[in-house]
Design a protein around this motif. Structure first.
Motif, short mmCIF file in Angstrom:
data_model
loop_
_atom_site.label_atom_id
_atom_site.label_comp_id
_atom_site.label_asym_id
_atom_site.label_seq_id
_atom_site.Cartn_x
_atom_site.Cartn_y
_atom_site.Cartn_z
N THR A 331 2.73 -6.83 -1.72
CA THR A 331 1.28 -7.07 -1.16
C THR A 331 0.56 -8.79 -2.30
OG1 THR A 331 0.43 -5.82 -2.71
CG2 THR A 331 1.43 -4.73 -0.56
N GLN A 334 -2.59 -9.00 -2.02
CA GLN A 334 -4.17 -9.04 -2.92
C GLN A 334 -4.06 -8.98 -4.28
OE1 GLN A 334 -5.43 -6.50 -2.14
NE2 GLN A 334 -4.87 -6.44 0.14
N LEU A 523 -8.89 1.76 -4.51
CA LEU A 523 -8.58 1.31 -3.68
C LEU A 523 -7.03 2.57 -3.01
CD1 LEU A 523 -7.30 -2.26 -4.01
CD2 LEU A 523 -8.57 -1.50 -2.17
N ASP A 526 -8.46 5.29 -1.57
CA ASP A 526 -8.97 4.91 -0.42
C ASP A 526 -7.37 5.08 0.45
OD1 ASP A 526 -11.68 4.33 0.38
OD2 ASP A 526 -10.98 3.20 -0.46
N ARG A 528 -5.13 3.26 0.09
CA ARG A 528 -4.39 2.40 -0.28
C ARG A 528 -3.23 1.82 -1.02
NH1 ARG A 528 -9.29 -1.16 1.47
NH2 ARG A 528 -7.87 -3.14 1.57
N GLU A 531 -1.48 -1.28 -2.21
CA GLU A 531 -2.81 -2.31 -2.36
C GLU A 531 -2.88 -2.22 -3.56
OE1 GLU A 531 -5.35 -3.26 0.77
OE2 GLU A 531 -4.07 -2.52 2.23
#
Length: 587
Positions: A331, A334, A523, A526, A528, A531
């Motif tokens: 990622t 990010q 994050l 959520d 994620r 990320e």
């Protein structure tokens, strides 16, 4: 005769000039201690606040669950950190096996991994959609619900996560205690027929008991203070309950009353630790400190020792760090952007400012105690340093309540008198956040600064005084140059602790102000997880620095180590002791 008389009477007047600075230093130390104790006093003051409807609701519905889960967490974490920390400390201290030198410092690596970060990482690896269960389904052909797999999002999972990152507290203090033990005691136990494990159980373990209890207490207080792990796993404890009451129910008084119950748990732990040390005391009666004779482990015993030390390092640091690194590489969007750079800047300058404030206050308090040395100053210093035992979420509530009351009172006065609104001057600002950090982490810097000042001979102060220097001049021109390394260490320790602090930052941060810890938490909340890895990995990498410092220091902690490093040890290091196959533990 007049000239000799004048030279003799001049020094006699000097102490009168020094009385006012001494009393002034003591008064300043008292004011600082009282100010830093304000959040804790506010929380305890809510004991006398009449119970409202929200508190009655909490007591009837969820309070029992908070108490039960918190106690279960304490018991599970306590057993786990003891079963890991003490045996591996003994193995690397007195046994010789492949990899021992590496494990001496590698076993401290999980200290760099915050519990909430390791929780996110293992959830990503062990959840239904993670690689572990995916591999199981691929190899067996089973589908959802057709096989059993332990639930990571549970109180058991929270226990394991906390154990993996908190056992180094017990390991560090246990190893330091084992290294400080006199070789004569162990030799006497061996001549009486005790084998290596019999000597450990009957001699070394009782001598190290105070250090083990201290490490256990630290680990349990950290477990009580944890918010990120239990919140992410959905476990209801006091920290999650305080957060929900503050934000969800909007009742600061009920949140403060919950915090009072949590503080009671903390102080019970402290009292039990003090009581355990008072009930049984063990002392060294010999001043002979030579290199510990190591038991040479061979065959399956060496392999068992190797894997016993490898497993905590592998599960507590290597696997999570590897997974975070892989996610970060996957990622790049990010962390290769201006937003991530802003996060790093916010986090680093906030941590640097908090570290500078904490170390400055610690220097003031420690130097006031050095100058005065009385009970009044001693109590003030101890009161100022008690914030580290208090969970960050409790300190945040204790800071927010008086700051918000001051802002509201000032705003009301200005509106009624001048028709102007002052808004929020203290609450919801960086000042409130820095104040909370100072309360929480002053003890970290205070202990380091006091240790550094203790190494400076009082004769240095006397010499400076004879040259006409005042206390402040002595501090800036004599002590500070000598203590540069100590102050840098204190700054670094507070810097890293602030970097990892989550609950206080969540509650007190200004609007639209994020740090690496908060961003990783948001994050992960959520789902994620990949990320969030770049922010989490940055925290871990910075957290490695104090671990390296600790590793360099603890090896020299044993009495006589400095002399041997200079080649002045009168006794050459003994050779490792071979452990006979038929060794018995019975004398």
């Amino acid at each position: 005769m007049t000239e000799p008389t004048s030279t003799l009477t001049a020094p006699a007047a000097r102490p009168d000039r020094w009385r006012l600075p001494f009393s002034l230093w003591s008064a300043v130390a008292f004011v600082v201690a009282l100010t830093l104790a304000l959040p804790i006093l506010v929380i305890f003051g809510h004991i006398f606040v009449p119970a409202g409807e929200v508190w009655q609701h909490l007591r009837e519905t969820v309070l029992a669950e908070y108490v039960t889960n918190s106690l279960l967490l304490l018991v599970g974490v306590g057993i786990g950190v003891l079963l890991i920390g003490v045996p591996v400390a003994w193995l690397v201290s007195v046994c010789e096996f492949p990899g021992r030198r590496i494990f001496q410092w590698a076993l401290m690596l999980p200290l760099a991994m915050p519990a909430y970060i390791i929780a996110y990482t293992y959830t990503g690896m062990l959840d239904f959609s993670g690689p572990v269960q995916g591999l199981i389904r691929e190899l067996t052909g089973l589908g959802y619900g057709e096989y059993w797999f332990p639930e990571i999002r549970s109180i058991g999972g929270a226990m394991v996560m906390l154990i993996l990152v908190l056992y180094p507290y017990v390991y560090l203090l246990s190893r330091a205690a084992f290294l400080e033990q006199s070789v004569c005691v162990l030799e006497v136990s061996r001549t009486l027929g005790a084998g290596p494990f019999g000597g450990f159980r009957r001699v070394a373990l009782p001598l190290a008991r105070p250090a083990i209890i201290a490490g256990l207490t630290l680990a349990l207080m950290e477990a009580l203070a944890d918010y990120g792990t239990v919140a992410y796993f959905g476990v209801s404890t006091f920290t999650t309950g305080i957060f929900r009451t503050w934000y969800g129910l909007g009742d600061p008084a009920a949140a403060a009353q919950l915090a009072t119950v949590l503080l009671t748990f903390v102080f019970v732990l402290i009292v039990l630790e003090r009581w355990s040390r008072a009930k049984a005391r063990f002392h060294h009666t010999s001043r002979r400190y030579s290199t510990l004779p190591r038991y040479q482990l061979r065959g399956w015993k060496a392999a068992a020792a190797f894997f016993a030390c490898l497993l905590p390092v592998l599960l507590g640091f290597l696997l999570p760090a590897l997974q975070l690194g892989l996610w970060t590489l996957q990622t790049p969007e990010q962390w290769l952007n201006a937003r991530f750079a802003r996060l790093v800047f916010n986090t680093f300058w906030l941590a640097a400012a908090a570290a500078a404030i904490a170390v400055s206050l610690a220097l003031l308090l420690a130097y006031a105690r050095r100058l005065e040395g009385g009970r009044f100053t001693h109590i003030a210093v101890r009161v100022a340093g008690m914030g580290y035992a208090v969970p960050g979420i409790v300190i945040a509530i204790g800071v927010m309540i008086p700051f918000a009351a001051f802002d509201n009172a000032l705003d009301s006065f200005m509106r009624s008198t001048f028709g102007l609104s002052t808004g929020l001057l203290l609450s919801g600002t960086v000042f409130a956040l820095l104040f909370a950090y100072a309360v929480r982490f002053l003890a970290v810097s205070l202990q380091t600064v006091e240790a550094g000042l203790g190494k400076i001979q009082p004769s240095m102060d006397d010499a400076a005084r004879s040259l006409g220097m005042r206390p402040l001049q002595t501090l800036t021109r004599v002590h500070l140059p000598i203590m540069r390394g100590t102050l840098l260490t204190a700054l670094l320790l507070v810097f890293v602790d602030v970097l990892k602090e989550l609950p206080a930052t969540l509650i007190l941060r200004p609007f639209d102000f994020n740090t690496l810890a908060v961003r990783a938490f948001e994050l992960a909340g959520d789902e994620r997880l990949a990320e969030s890895s770049s922010a989490a990995l940055a925290i871990v990498l910075v957290g490695l620095v104090p671990v390296i410092l600790l590793s360099m220091t603890i090896g020299r902690s044993r009495p006589g180590q400095q002399d041997r490093s200079r080649g002045t040890d009168p006794e050459p290091p003994p050779k490792p002791l071979a452990m006979p196959a038929g060794t018995t533990n019975t004398p």
